[in-house]
Design a protein around this motif. Structure first.
Motif, short mmCIF file in Angstrom:
data_model
loop_
_atom_site.label_atom_id
_atom_site.label_comp_id
_atom_site.label_asym_id
_atom_site.label_seq_id
_atom_site.Cartn_x
_atom_site.Cartn_y
_atom_site.Cartn_z
N SER A 29 -15.10 -4.94 -4.80
CA SER A 29 -14.48 -6.02 -4.89
C SER A 29 -12.90 -5.84 -4.80
O SER A 29 -12.48 -4.85 -5.36
CB SER A 29 -14.43 -6.70 -6.38
OG SER A 29 -15.56 -6.79 -6.90
N SER A 30 -12.34 -6.68 -3.79
CA SER A 30 -10.85 -6.41 -3.57
C SER A 30 -10.41 -7.71 -2.85
O SER A 30 -11.06 -8.14 -1.89
CB SER A 30 -10.45 -5.21 -2.83
OG SER A 30 -9.43 -5.10 -2.38
N SER A 31 -9.18 -8.22 -3.22
CA SER A 31 -8.81 -9.34 -2.56
C SER A 31 -8.34 -8.85 -1.21
O SER A 31 -7.87 -9.74 -0.29
CB SER A 31 -7.53 -10.08 -3.36
OG SER A 31 -6.51 -9.13 -3.66
N ILE B 52 -11.96 8.62 -9.74
CA ILE B 52 -11.01 9.04 -8.63
C ILE B 52 -9.90 8.15 -8.79
O ILE B 52 -8.65 8.51 -8.85
CB ILE B 52 -11.73 9.13 -7.49
CG1 ILE B 52 -12.79 10.36 -7.51
CG2 ILE B 52 -10.73 9.14 -6.41
CD1 ILE B 52 -13.75 10.65 -6.42
N HIS B 53 -10.14 6.77 -8.51
CA HIS B 53 -9.20 6.04 -8.76
C HIS B 53 -8.29 5.78 -9.85
O HIS B 53 -7.28 5.40 -9.80
CB HIS B 53 -9.61 4.44 -8.17
CG HIS B 53 -9.88 4.55 -6.82
ND1 HIS B 53 -10.37 3.56 -6.06
CD2 HIS B 53 -9.59 5.49 -5.77
CE1 HIS B 53 -10.46 3.62 -4.80
NE2 HIS B 53 -9.81 4.68 -4.47
N VAL B 54 -8.96 6.04 -11.19
CA VAL B 54 -8.26 6.36 -12.49
C VAL B 54 -6.90 7.23 -12.30
O VAL B 54 -5.86 7.30 -12.78
CB VAL B 54 -9.06 6.54 -13.46
CG1 VAL B 54 -8.20 6.63 -14.90
CG2 VAL B 54 -10.11 5.58 -13.84
N MET C 204 0.83 -1.18 0.07
CA MET C 204 0.10 0.05 0.04
C MET C 204 0.93 1.34 0.07
O MET C 204 2.11 1.26 0.45
CB MET C 204 -0.74 0.06 1.07
CG MET C 204 -1.60 -1.27 1.32
SD MET C 204 -3.41 -0.92 2.13
CE MET C 204 -4.52 -0.31 0.80
N LYS C 205 0.36 2.22 -0.60
CA LYS C 205 0.95 3.53 -0.63
C LYS C 205 1.39 4.17 0.70
O LYS C 205 0.71 3.91 1.71
CB LYS C 205 0.19 4.64 -1.46
CG LYS C 205 -0.13 4.20 -2.68
CD LYS C 205 1.35 3.83 -3.51
CE LYS C 205 2.21 4.80 -3.57
NZ LYS C 205 3.59 4.20 -4.18
N GLY C 206 2.39 4.54 0.95
CA GLY C 206 3.01 5.29 2.15
C GLY C 206 2.15 6.15 2.87
O GLY C 206 1.90 6.17 3.96
N ALA D 137 -0.35 1.75 -7.20
CA ALA D 137 -1.33 1.59 -6.12
C ALA D 137 -2.27 0.32 -6.10
O ALA D 137 -2.47 -0.09 -7.41
CB ALA D 137 -2.40 2.70 -6.23
N GLU D 138 -2.63 -0.23 -5.18
CA GLU D 138 -3.47 -1.47 -4.97
C GLU D 138 -4.90 -1.02 -4.66
O GLU D 138 -5.21 -0.69 -3.49
CB GLU D 138 -3.19 -2.37 -3.79
CG GLU D 138 -1.64 -2.98 -4.27
CD GLU D 138 -1.06 -3.91 -3.23
OE1 GLU D 138 -0.73 -5.06 -3.44
OE2 GLU D 138 -1.25 -3.46 -1.94
N LEU D 139 -5.82 -0.95 -5.81
CA LEU D 139 -7.26 -0.22 -5.88
C LEU D 139 -8.16 -1.18 -5.87
O LEU D 139 -8.06 -2.40 -6.68
CB LEU D 139 -7.00 0.91 -6.63
CG LEU D 139 -6.18 1.84 -6.55
CD1 LEU D 139 -6.19 2.77 -7.80
CD2 LEU D 139 -6.55 2.95 -5.30
C1 HEM Z 1 -10.63 11.96 -3.18
C2 HEM Z 1 -10.83 10.62 -2.94
C3 HEM Z 1 -9.99 9.51 -2.91
C4 HEM Z 1 -8.65 9.49 -3.17
C5 HEM Z 1 -7.53 10.32 -3.42
C6 HEM Z 1 -8.39 7.95 -3.06
C7 HEM Z 1 -7.11 7.09 -3.05
C8 HEM Z 1 -6.86 5.99 -2.68
C9 HEM Z 1 -5.43 5.67 -2.48
C10 HEM Z 1 -4.03 6.42 -2.73
C11 HEM Z 1 -5.14 4.36 -1.99
C12 HEM Z 1 -4.35 3.53 -1.54
C13 HEM Z 1 -3.78 2.51 -2.74
C14 HEM Z 1 -2.45 1.80 -2.19
O1 HEM Z 1 -1.90 1.96 -1.18
O2 HEM Z 1 -1.89 1.09 -3.03
C15 HEM Z 1 -6.83 3.80 -1.99
C16 HEM Z 1 -7.24 2.84 -1.71
C17 HEM Z 1 -8.77 2.39 -1.61
N1 HEM Z 1 -9.82 3.32 -1.65
FE1 HEM Z 1 -9.66 5.31 -2.47
N2 HEM Z 1 -9.53 7.06 -2.81
C18 HEM Z 1 -10.54 8.11 -2.64
C19 HEM Z 1 -11.87 7.85 -2.39
C20 HEM Z 1 -12.46 6.78 -2.02
C21 HEM Z 1 -13.64 6.44 -1.40
C22 HEM Z 1 -14.71 7.59 -1.40
C23 HEM Z 1 -13.70 5.21 -1.27
C24 HEM Z 1 -15.23 4.62 -0.56
C25 HEM Z 1 -15.67 3.76 -0.73
C26 HEM Z 1 -12.57 4.51 -1.60
C27 HEM Z 1 -12.29 3.15 -1.18
C28 HEM Z 1 -10.98 2.66 -1.14
C29 HEM Z 1 -10.44 1.62 -0.60
C30 HEM Z 1 -11.44 0.59 -0.19
C31 HEM Z 1 -9.19 1.39 -0.77
C32 HEM Z 1 -8.18 0.17 -0.19
C33 HEM Z 1 -7.55 -0.95 -1.44
C34 HEM Z 1 -8.63 -1.84 -1.41
O3 HEM Z 1 -9.93 -2.08 -0.85
O4 HEM Z 1 -8.29 -2.86 -2.51
N3 HEM Z 1 -11.51 5.59 -2.11
N4 HEM Z 1 -7.48 5.02 -2.32
#
Ligand code: HEM
Length: 177
Positions: A134-136, A104-106, A1-3, A115-117
């Motif tokens: 969905s995520s492992s 956003i995640h794109v 995961m990102k720092g 990044a692991e999204l």
């Molecule tokens: C401005 C809004 C957002 C930004 C900048 C953002 C950015 C990120 C970043 C940087 C990570 C970490 C990736 C990694 O460590 O490799 C992440 C993971 C994740 N994000 Fe977002 N995110 C945003 C909004 C959201 C929202 C609203 C949700 C809500 C459901 C969400 C759900 C997740 C989840 C659940 C993960 C964990 C990884 C996984 O489940 O596999 N994100 N996101």
């Protein structure tokens, strides 16, 4: 995961529990790669977040799932400060949440190619929205915290329920009200 996931977690722990708690959880957690030193641009194993949260739970007496929700909610507020560009044109929580996967995640992936999204598929029907996650990595509690943070940001209230439908897929149902 990102720092930044780690640095923001440790900042939150310091803010809510104090610096001694940060020292204790780093000392007790299993952190083979980072050795407890994180930079915002680095990448570290997902298991280290899990280990830090387990130690925080042990030291604070708060359940790990609740801690992950608190952390997700906190992090959403930080995202708003760090990535204001993602909020331009966003007027409500359902609209914002339904743009995670396609927008956003794109954009996050462009900034951090490793990044692991997760994947989110959203289906809206009036005051109800289903988010198929969905995520492992199984970060449902963290996702729920981010959803809570998003609702709070837009001054909205909704009930959130969750159902696991397969090994790595859960459905969140949000009902506005
Ligand atoms: C401005 C809004 C957002 C930004 C900048 C953002 C950015 C990120 C970043 C940087 C990570 C970490 C990736 C990694 O460590 O490799 C992440 C993971 C994740 N994000 Fe977002 N995110 C945003 C909004 C959201 C929202 C609203 C949700 C809500 C459901 C969400 C759900 C997740 C989840 C659940 C993960 C964990 C990884 C996984 O489940 O596999 N994100 N996101």
């Amino acid at each position: 995961m990102k720092g930044m996931v780690f640095t923001e977690l440790l900042d939150m722990v310091e803010e809510k529990f104090g610096i001694n708690m940060v020292d204790s959880i780093i000392a007790d957690a299993d952190l083979p790669v980072s050795k407890g030193v994180y930079t915002a641009v680095g990448t570290y194993p997902h298991e280290e977040v899990v280990s830090l949260v387990m130690q925080l739970s042990k030291h604070s007496g708060i359940a790990p799932d609740e801690l992950l929700k608190i952390y997700g909610e906190h992090l959403f507020g930080r995202f708003h400060g760090a990535y204001p560009q993602f909020f331009h044109g966003a007027t409500d929580a359902f609209g914002f949440l339904s743009s995670i996967d396609q927008y956003i995640h794109v954009e996050v992936r462009k900034l951090y190619p490793d990044a692991e999204l997760p994947h989110f598929e959203c289906e809206r029907d009036g005051d109800t929205m289903k988010m198929i996650y969905s995520s492992s990595r199984h970060m449902e509690d963290f996702a729920e915290g981010l959803i809570r943070g998003c609702l709070k940001h837009f001054n909205e209230t909704a009930t959130i329920s969750r159902e696991s439908i397969s090994d790595d897929t859960s459905v969140f149902t949000l009902t506005r009200g």
